[in-house]
Design a protein around this motif. Sequence first.
Motif, mmCIF file in Angstrom:
data_model
loop_
_atom_site.group_PDB
_atom_site.id
_atom_site.type_symbol
_atom_site.label_atom_id
_atom_site.label_comp_id
_atom_site.label_asym_id
_atom_site.label_seq_id
_atom_site.Cartn_x
_atom_site.Cartn_y
_atom_site.Cartn_z
ATOM 1 N N UNK A 192 0.838 -1.201 0.000
ATOM 2 C CA UNK A 192 0.000 0.000 0.000
ATOM 3 C C UNK A 192 0.870 1.246 0.000
ATOM 4 N N UNK A 193 1.767 1.348 0.983
ATOM 5 C CA UNK A 193 2.658 2.513 1.011
ATOM 6 C C UNK A 193 3.985 2.169 1.676
ATOM 7 N N UNK A 194 4.978 2.990 1.347
ATOM 8 C CA UNK A 194 6.321 2.854 1.911
ATOM 9 C C UNK A 194 6.731 4.230 2.427
ATOM 10 N N UNK A 195 7.210 4.278 3.669
ATOM 11 C CA UNK A 195 7.696 5.534 4.244
ATOM 12 C C UNK A 195 9.181 5.361 4.578
ATOM 13 N N UNK A 196 9.994 6.250 4.036
ATOM 14 C CA UNK A 196 11.438 6.185 4.246
ATOM 15 C C UNK A 196 11.891 7.478 4.907
ATOM 16 N N UNK A 197 12.641 7.332 6.023
ATOM 17 C CA UNK A 197 13.200 8.476 6.727
ATOM 18 C C UNK A 197 14.719 8.402 6.608
ATOM 19 N N UNK A 198 15.297 9.454 6.046
ATOM 20 C CA UNK A 198 16.746 9.556 5.880
ATOM 21 C C UNK A 198 17.253 10.604 6.853
ATOM 22 N N UNK A 199 18.336 10.291 7.559
ATOM 23 C CA UNK A 199 18.899 11.288 8.480
ATOM 24 C C UNK A 199 20.408 11.141 8.541
ATOM 25 N N UNK A 200 21.042 12.250 8.904
ATOM 26 C CA UNK A 200 22.493 12.275 9.088
ATOM 27 C C UNK A 200 22.759 12.680 10.525
ATOM 28 N N UNK A 201 23.492 11.817 11.259
ATOM 29 C CA UNK A 201 23.844 12.106 12.647
ATOM 30 C C UNK A 201 25.311 11.744 12.861
ATOM 31 N N UNK A 202 26.111 12.700 13.220
ATOM 32 C CA UNK A 202 27.534 12.481 13.507
ATOM 33 C C UNK A 202 28.235 11.726 12.376
ATOM 34 N N UNK A 203 28.074 12.199 11.169
ATOM 35 C CA UNK A 203 28.668 11.638 9.947
ATOM 36 C C UNK A 203 28.216 10.208 9.655
ATOM 37 N N UNK A 204 27.126 9.754 10.273
ATOM 38 C CA UNK A 204 26.524 8.469 9.949
ATOM 39 C C UNK A 204 25.237 8.733 9.176
ATOM 40 N N UNK A 205 25.010 7.960 8.140
ATOM 41 C CA UNK A 205 23.783 8.059 7.354
ATOM 42 C C UNK A 205 22.843 6.949 7.803
ATOM 43 N N UNK A 206 21.663 7.348 8.265
ATOM 44 C CA UNK A 206 20.700 6.408 8.831
ATOM 45 C C UNK A 206 19.453 6.385 7.948
ATOM 46 N N UNK A 207 19.014 5.178 7.605
ATOM 47 C CA UNK A 207 17.803 4.999 6.805
ATOM 48 C C UNK A 207 16.840 4.124 7.603
ATOM 49 N N UNK A 208 15.651 4.654 7.871
ATOM 50 C CA UNK A 208 14.574 3.892 8.509
ATOM 51 C C UNK A 208 13.469 3.743 7.477
ATOM 52 N N UNK A 209 13.034 2.519 7.274
ATOM 53 C CA UNK A 209 12.056 2.228 6.227
ATOM 54 C C UNK A 209 10.907 1.433 6.816
ATOM 55 N N UNK A 210 9.673 1.860 6.549
ATOM 56 C CA UNK A 210 8.505 1.099 6.981
ATOM 57 C C UNK A 210 7.605 0.876 5.774
ATOM 58 N N UNK A 211 7.105 -0.343 5.681
ATOM 59 C CA UNK A 211 6.283 -0.751 4.540
ATOM 60 C C UNK A 211 4.957 -1.266 5.076
#
Length: 177
Positions: free
Chosen positions: A35-54
């Motif tokens: 139905x839908x996909x939500x992706x949150x991209x963030x940068x914290x202390x030179x780390x790239x973080x991807x949180x994905x919910x489907x």
Amino acid sequence: MQITITARHFSLTKAIRDSIEDSCEKLSRYFDQIVNIHITLSIENSRNIVDMSLHASKFNLQANAVAMDMYMAINEAIENMEAQIKKLKDKVTDHKKKRIKDDPKYVYSNLYEDHPSEKTKRVVKTKRMVADTMTVNEAIDILSEMEEDYFFFKNVETDEINIITKKDKDYFKLLEP
């Protein structure tokens, strides 16, 4: 399928957006009820973080990834989600073979014969059929190729036994419990 992308602590570029959309389209090859996909991209202390919910028809899946490069983090999260979807699809289609008598997928159908002299009905024929697990569109395709006027199947979305019947050449009727 709706794709929502949220960027935190940086501005989202068109290249990242296109990469995510292409990767998410590949997920629909494995499971078409997304139905839908939500992706949150963030940068914290030179780390790239991807949180994905489907969100699929009855299921919610989550995947996380951390990497030094945003594209690597996105690819890792997509791979994690892909593995979960494959596992979910195997669970939904249930490839395990069971004994026929113990299998709840069997449908029992009785045909009755009316006797005008007697006010009772007699069982003429009992028909046992295996209800295959499939989507409504797949059932319509199978029924259109058959000479029968009805088709029993187990609906993937509702996990219930459904019947699809031919109304006429172009129209079908879906019967749900």
